[in-house]
Write a protein that holds these residues in place. Sequence first.
Motif, short mmCIF file in Angstrom:
data_model
loop_
_atom_site.label_atom_id
_atom_site.label_comp_id
_atom_site.label_asym_id
_atom_site.label_seq_id
_atom_site.Cartn_x
_atom_site.Cartn_y
_atom_site.Cartn_z
N ARG A 27 0.83 -1.21 0.00
CA ARG A 27 0.00 0.00 0.00
C ARG A 27 0.87 1.26 0.00
N SER A 28 1.98 1.19 0.70
CA SER A 28 2.85 2.37 0.77
C SER A 28 3.61 2.62 -0.53
N LEU A 29 3.53 1.67 -1.45
CA LEU A 29 4.23 1.82 -2.74
C LEU A 29 3.27 1.92 -3.93
N GLU A 30 2.00 2.20 -3.66
CA GLU A 30 1.01 2.27 -4.73
C GLU A 30 1.32 3.36 -5.75
N HIS A 31 2.12 4.33 -5.37
CA HIS A 31 2.46 5.43 -6.27
C HIS A 31 3.49 5.03 -7.34
N LEU A 32 4.13 3.88 -7.16
CA LEU A 32 5.14 3.45 -8.12
C LEU A 32 4.49 2.83 -9.36
N TYR A 39 10.97 -6.00 -3.76
CA TYR A 39 12.19 -6.43 -3.07
C TYR A 39 13.21 -7.00 -4.05
N ALA A 40 12.76 -7.59 -5.13
CA ALA A 40 13.69 -8.11 -6.13
C ALA A 40 14.56 -6.97 -6.68
N LEU A 41 13.97 -5.79 -6.85
CA LEU A 41 14.75 -4.65 -7.32
C LEU A 41 15.83 -4.27 -6.32
N VAL A 42 15.51 -4.36 -5.04
CA VAL A 42 16.51 -4.06 -3.99
C VAL A 42 17.65 -5.07 -4.04
N HIS A 92 22.43 -14.86 -17.80
CA HIS A 92 22.20 -13.42 -17.95
C HIS A 92 22.51 -12.71 -16.65
N ILE A 93 23.06 -11.52 -16.79
CA ILE A 93 23.31 -10.64 -15.64
C ILE A 93 22.19 -9.61 -15.63
N LEU A 94 21.70 -9.31 -14.44
CA LEU A 94 20.58 -8.38 -14.30
C LEU A 94 21.07 -6.99 -13.95
N HIS A 95 20.52 -6.01 -14.63
CA HIS A 95 20.86 -4.62 -14.38
C HIS A 95 19.57 -3.82 -14.21
N LEU A 96 19.58 -2.88 -13.28
CA LEU A 96 18.46 -1.98 -13.11
C LEU A 96 18.52 -0.88 -14.16
N THR A 97 17.37 -0.43 -14.58
CA THR A 97 17.30 0.74 -15.45
C THR A 97 17.31 1.99 -14.56
N ASP A 98 17.47 3.13 -15.18
CA ASP A 98 17.40 4.39 -14.42
C ASP A 98 16.04 4.53 -13.74
N LYS A 99 15.00 4.11 -14.44
CA LYS A 99 13.64 4.17 -13.89
C LYS A 99 13.56 3.40 -12.57
N ALA A 100 14.12 2.20 -12.53
CA ALA A 100 14.10 1.37 -11.32
C ALA A 100 14.99 1.96 -10.23
N LYS A 102 15.53 4.93 -9.56
CA LYS A 102 14.81 6.03 -8.90
C LYS A 102 13.79 5.51 -7.88
N MET A 103 13.34 4.27 -8.04
CA MET A 103 12.37 3.68 -7.11
C MET A 103 13.01 3.12 -5.84
N ILE A 104 14.29 2.80 -5.91
CA ILE A 104 14.96 2.11 -4.80
C ILE A 104 14.83 2.86 -3.47
N PRO A 105 15.06 4.17 -3.41
CA PRO A 105 14.91 4.84 -2.11
C PRO A 105 13.50 4.70 -1.52
N ASP A 106 12.47 4.79 -2.37
CA ASP A 106 11.10 4.62 -1.88
C ASP A 106 10.86 3.20 -1.36
N ILE A 107 11.39 2.22 -2.07
CA ILE A 107 11.21 0.83 -1.65
C ILE A 107 11.92 0.58 -0.33
N LYS A 108 13.15 1.05 -0.21
CA LYS A 108 13.89 0.86 1.04
C LYS A 108 13.19 1.57 2.20
N GLN A 109 12.66 2.75 1.94
CA GLN A 109 11.93 3.48 2.99
C GLN A 109 10.67 2.72 3.39
N ALA A 110 9.98 2.14 2.41
CA ALA A 110 8.77 1.36 2.69
C ALA A 110 9.11 0.13 3.53
#
Length: 158
Positions: A27-32, A39-42, A92-100, A102-110
């Motif tokens: 619920r705290s991440l509905e804006h994303l 958590y996978a992105l983290v 395959h190696i996984l890489h975050l995009t710039d879009k993702a 930008k979401m990391i601080p919100d996810i960690k805060q959540a």
Amino acid sequence: MDIPKSEIPFGRVFGELAKEYVGVFTRSLEHLPINRYFYALVVIDNHKGDLSQTTLGDELYLDKASVVRMLDYLEQKDCIKRCPNPNDRRAHILHLTDKARKMIPDIKQAIQNSNKACLKNLPDRSITDFEAEMDIVRQSLQNEPRRNYKLHFVKSED
């Protein structure tokens, strides 16, 4: 009729807690622009460009098919890129995009906020004990024979 606590499986209690926690967290991440797999992105971010699909699956306790579905979703949402591993053409190696990124601080805060909400009625000493005891429970269960199951949470209609 009340069921005695000794007859209620811990798994049911943990499952109920997990549903409540996931509800507060998501619920705290509905804006994303994504609605799952936060958590996978983290985890991908913490590996700094050196994480394979297989390792991600191992860290998240997911089977290969679930990892592929998750990564397909995240790739379709422009959150990750799968790049060939120069040392293993099958991987395959996984890489975050710039879009993702930008979401990391919100996810960690959540995560911090959800953890805090979960433990807010425990005294500080109890929180430390609780975390240590949960590690003991986890280690105990990891040494027991088991079948693998996965939980699948789907947003309910409010």
